[in-house]
Design a protein around this motif. Structure first.
Motif, PDB file in Angstrom:
ATOM      1  N   LEU A  89       1.061  -1.192   0.189  1.00  0.00           N
ATOM      2  CA  LEU A  89      -0.035   0.100   0.178  1.00  0.00           C
ATOM      3  C   LEU A  89       1.153   1.364   0.252  1.00  0.00           C
ATOM      4  CD1 LEU A  89      -3.143  -0.854   2.765  1.00  0.00           C
ATOM      5  CD2 LEU A  89      -2.814  -1.184   0.333  1.00  0.00           C
ATOM      6  N   LEU A  90       0.435   2.104  -0.696  1.00  0.00           N
ATOM      7  CA  LEU A  90       1.658   3.275  -0.239  1.00  0.00           C
ATOM      8  C   LEU A  90       0.742   4.883  -0.521  1.00  0.00           C
ATOM      9  CD1 LEU A  90       2.692   3.176  -3.812  1.00  0.00           C
ATOM     10  CD2 LEU A  90       4.136   2.124  -2.445  1.00  0.00           C
ATOM     11  N   ARG A  91       0.989   5.580   0.108  1.00  0.00           N
ATOM     12  CA  ARG A  91       0.689   6.790   0.285  1.00  0.00           C
ATOM     13  C   ARG A  91       1.080   8.305  -0.327  1.00  0.00           C
ATOM     14  NH1 ARG A  91       0.073  10.141   5.383  1.00  0.00           N
ATOM     15  NH2 ARG A  91      -1.697  11.357   5.203  1.00  0.00           N
ATOM     16  N   ASP A  92       0.237   9.371  -1.067  1.00  0.00           N
ATOM     17  CA  ASP A  92       1.643  10.095  -1.366  1.00  0.00           C
ATOM     18  C   ASP A  92       1.002  11.335  -0.662  1.00  0.00           C
ATOM     19  OD1 ASP A  92       3.651  10.840  -3.298  1.00  0.00           O
ATOM     20  OD2 ASP A  92       2.122  10.980  -4.538  1.00  0.00           O
ATOM     21  N   THR A  93       2.007  12.172   0.093  1.00  0.00           N
ATOM     22  CA  THR A  93       1.460  13.508   0.125  1.00  0.00           C
ATOM     23  C   THR A  93       2.554  14.522  -0.178  1.00  0.00           C
ATOM     24  OG1 THR A  93       3.044  13.396   2.193  1.00  0.00           O
ATOM     25  CG2 THR A  93       0.306  11.935   2.256  1.00  0.00           C
ATOM     26  N   PRO A  94       2.624  15.803   0.082  1.00  0.00           N
ATOM     27  CA  PRO A  94       3.597  16.481  -0.040  1.00  0.00           C
ATOM     28  C   PRO A  94       4.889  16.336   0.261  1.00  0.00           C
ATOM     29  CG  PRO A  94       1.307  18.034  -0.473  1.00  0.00           C
ATOM     30  CD  PRO A  94       1.308  16.322   0.141  1.00  0.00           C
ATOM     31  N   GLU A  95       4.854  15.520   1.465  1.00  0.00           N
ATOM     32  CA  GLU A  95       5.797  15.669   2.542  1.00  0.00           C
ATOM     33  C   GLU A  95       6.697  14.103   2.235  1.00  0.00           C
ATOM     34  OE1 GLU A  95       3.099  15.896   3.802  1.00  0.00           O
ATOM     35  OE2 GLU A  95       3.518  18.626   4.055  1.00  0.00           O
ATOM     36  N   ALA A  96       5.889  13.343   1.546  1.00  0.00           N
ATOM     37  CA  ALA A  96       6.507  12.066   1.338  1.00  0.00           C
ATOM     38  C   ALA A  96       5.935  11.092   0.556  1.00  0.00           C
ATOM     39  CB  ALA A  96       7.186  11.394   3.326  1.00  0.00           C
ATOM     40  N   LEU A  97       6.485  10.219  -0.243  1.00  0.00           N
ATOM     41  CA  LEU A  97       5.754   8.826  -0.476  1.00  0.00           C
ATOM     42  C   LEU A  97       6.194   7.741   1.199  1.00  0.00           C
ATOM     43  CD1 LEU A  97       5.045   7.495  -2.685  1.00  0.00           C
ATOM     44  CD2 LEU A  97       6.421   5.969  -3.148  1.00  0.00           C
ATOM     45  N   SER A  98       4.747   7.454   1.097  1.00  0.00           N
ATOM     46  CA  SER A  98       4.844   5.852   2.527  1.00  0.00           C
ATOM     47  C   SER A  98       4.776   4.909   1.804  1.00  0.00           C
ATOM     48  CB  SER A  98       4.322   6.546   3.872  1.00  0.00           C
ATOM     49  OG  SER A  98       4.406   8.199   4.376  1.00  0.00           O
ATOM     50  N   PHE A  99       5.068   3.975   2.532  1.00  0.00           N
ATOM     51  CA  PHE A  99       4.369   2.389   2.372  1.00  0.00           C
ATOM     52  C   PHE A  99       3.961   1.538   3.151  1.00  0.00           C
ATOM     53  CE2 PHE A  99       8.884   1.563   1.598  1.00  0.00           C
ATOM     54  CZ  PHE A  99       8.910   0.844   2.784  1.00  0.00           C
ATOM     55  N   GLU A 100       3.378   1.013   3.717  1.00  0.00           N
ATOM     56  CA  GLU A 100       3.380  -0.571   4.368  1.00  0.00           C
ATOM     57  C   GLU A 100       3.541  -2.093   3.464  1.00  0.00           C
ATOM     58  OE1 GLU A 100       1.199  -1.381   8.560  1.00  0.00           O
ATOM     59  OE2 GLU A 100       0.806   0.549   7.691  1.00  0.00           O
ATOM     60  N   ALA A 101       3.748  -2.338   3.916  1.00  0.00           N
ATOM     61  CA  ALA A 101       3.882  -3.779   2.782  1.00  0.00           C
ATOM     62  C   ALA A 101       3.713  -4.805   4.026  1.00  0.00           C
ATOM     63  CB  ALA A 101       5.296  -4.129   2.181  1.00  0.00           C
ATOM     64  N   ARG A 102       2.871  -6.051   3.398  1.00  0.00           N
ATOM     65  CA  ARG A 102       3.277  -7.330   4.212  1.00  0.00           C
ATOM     66  C   ARG A 102       3.955  -8.678   3.399  1.00  0.00           C
ATOM     67  NH1 ARG A 102      -1.427  -8.746   3.031  1.00  0.00           N
ATOM     68  NH2 ARG A 102      -0.844 -10.040   1.473  1.00  0.00           N
ATOM     69  N   ILE A 103       4.195  -9.244   4.363  1.00  0.00           N
ATOM     70  CA  ILE A 103       6.145 -10.046   3.282  1.00  0.00           C
ATOM     71  C   ILE A 103       4.630 -11.430   3.539  1.00  0.00           C
ATOM     72  CG2 ILE A 103       8.051 -10.851   3.413  1.00  0.00           C
ATOM     73  CD1 ILE A 103       7.761  -7.331   2.804  1.00  0.00           C
ATOM     74  N   ALA A 104       4.684 -12.184   2.756  1.00  0.00           N
ATOM     75  CA  ALA A 104       3.178 -13.281   2.644  1.00  0.00           C
ATOM     76  C   ALA A 104       3.925 -14.677   3.343  1.00  0.00           C
ATOM     77  CB  ALA A 104       2.702 -13.438   1.265  1.00  0.00           C
ATOM     78  N   PRO A 105       3.759 -14.796   4.400  1.00  0.00           N
ATOM     79  CA  PRO A 105       3.743 -16.065   4.879  1.00  0.00           C
ATOM     80  C   PRO A 105       5.123 -17.340   3.741  1.00  0.00           C
ATOM     81  CG  PRO A 105       2.306 -15.867   5.969  1.00  0.00           C
ATOM     82  CD  PRO A 105       2.392 -14.731   4.396  1.00  0.00           C
ATOM     83  N   GLU A 106       4.194 -17.042   2.980  1.00  0.00           N
ATOM     84  CA  GLU A 106       4.992 -18.131   1.813  1.00  0.00           C
ATOM     85  C   GLU A 106       6.139 -18.080   0.998  1.00  0.00           C
ATOM     86  OE1 GLU A 106       0.572 -18.687   1.350  1.00  0.00           O
ATOM     87  OE2 GLU A 106       1.837 -16.687   1.050  1.00  0.00           O
ATOM     88  N   LEU A 107       6.513 -16.790   0.931  1.00  0.00           N
ATOM     89  CA  LEU A 107       7.437 -15.680   0.957  1.00  0.00           C
ATOM     90  C   LEU A 107       9.382 -16.039   1.587  1.00  0.00           C
ATOM     91  CD1 LEU A 107       7.430 -12.295  -0.476  1.00  0.00           C
ATOM     92  CD2 LEU A 107       8.299 -14.478  -1.943  1.00  0.00           C
ATOM     93  N   GLU A 108       8.878 -16.137   2.724  1.00  0.00           N
ATOM     94  CA  GLU A 108       9.715 -16.372   3.836  1.00  0.00           C
ATOM     95  C   GLU A 108      10.417 -17.864   3.612  1.00  0.00           C
ATOM     96  OE1 GLU A 108      10.237 -14.744   6.887  1.00  0.00           O
ATOM     97  OE2 GLU A 108       8.677 -13.386   6.461  1.00  0.00           O
ATOM     98  N   ARG A 109      10.356 -18.833   2.972  1.00  0.00           N
ATOM     99  CA  ARG A 109      10.664 -19.581   2.350  1.00  0.00           C
ATOM    100  C   ARG A 109      11.533 -19.593   1.530  1.00  0.00           C
ATOM    101  NH1 ARG A 109       5.781 -21.877   2.779  1.00  0.00           N
ATOM    102  NH2 ARG A 109       5.546 -21.675   0.827  1.00  0.00           N
ATOM    103  N   ALA A 110      11.976 -18.743   0.591  1.00  0.00           N
ATOM    104  CA  ALA A 110      12.255 -18.066  -0.209  1.00  0.00           C
ATOM    105  C   ALA A 110      14.119 -17.681   0.524  1.00  0.00           C
ATOM    106  CB  ALA A 110      12.164 -16.661  -1.513  1.00  0.00           C
TER     107      ALA A 110
END
Length: 207
Positions: A89-110
């Motif tokens: 998820l991205l949130r864009d404001t005049p101050e900054a581009l913020s993000f929040e991400a979920r690392i899927a459990p399936e990726l933990e095996r990589a």
């Protein structure tokens, strides 16, 4: 993919969060606008080069909900999340581009994910670097997309490039970064990302 992507970068602290109801660790951070980064000191004979990403410079693809990825080290072989499947998820404001991400459990095996968490927890990965392209002249006049000017002699002798409009394709978590005020961390409170069904090497600015 045609013209190579360019990158900007900023260094800061990532914020981590324990797994939510949907599973998977979560990470969030921000890339601040309007900050001056030193891309090159010019060496012995060249001129220093600095860069500024203007407020809302990445708005075009962000606001249109285009596919943007979260990667490790600008490598599409090491993806962590994407807007395409709702894990970023991205949130864009005049101050900054913020993000929040979920690392899927399936990726933990990589293996690369284990390597990333190890480097992050050791305090080695703390930077956020965007991979982007300048719009073609047919879409945005060059003078509206970017400008290069001389630094105030009282401050130095650098060439300063300001980017007003850019096409953002990815955000990367990196070790070394040019900008000094990004923040990246494992998130431990706040927004829980919704779950959805899954639906190049970069170069810096050169004169």
């Amino acid at each position: 993919m045609g013209e190579e992507l360019q990158l900007g970068a900023a260094l800061g602290g990532l914020e981590l969060r324990a797994a939510g109801a949907a599973g998977g660790r979560q990470i969030r951070g921000r890339f601040p606008y309007g900050k001056r980064a030193v891309l090159s000191d010019g060496g012995k004979t060249g001129r220093p080069r600095k860069e500024v990403i203007a407020p809302k410079a990445f708005a075009y693809r962000v606001e249109r909900r285009e596919t943007i990825h979260l990667l490790v080290g600008h490598s599409y072989d090491r993806p962590l999340a994407s807007t395409d499947n709702g894990s970023l998820l991205l949130r864009d404001t005049p101050e900054a581009l913020s993000f929040e991400a979920r690392i899927a459990p399936e990726l933990e095996r990589a293996p690369f994910v284990a390597d990333f968490w190890g480097a992050f927890e050791a305090g080695l990965i703390r930077g956020v670097s965007p991979g982007f392209r300048i719009p073609p002249p047919a879409a945005v006049p060059p003078e509206e997309a970017e400008k290069t000017e001389e630094e105030d002699p009282a401050e130095g002798r650098a060439l300063i490039r300001t980017i007003f409009q850019a096409l953002l394709f990815e955000l990367s978590l990196v070790v070394a970064a040019a900008y000094s005020e990004t923040e990246v961390a494992e998130a431990r409170s706040g927004l829980i990302l919704p779950q959805r069904a899954p639906v190049s090497h970069l170069r810096r600015w050169r004169a």
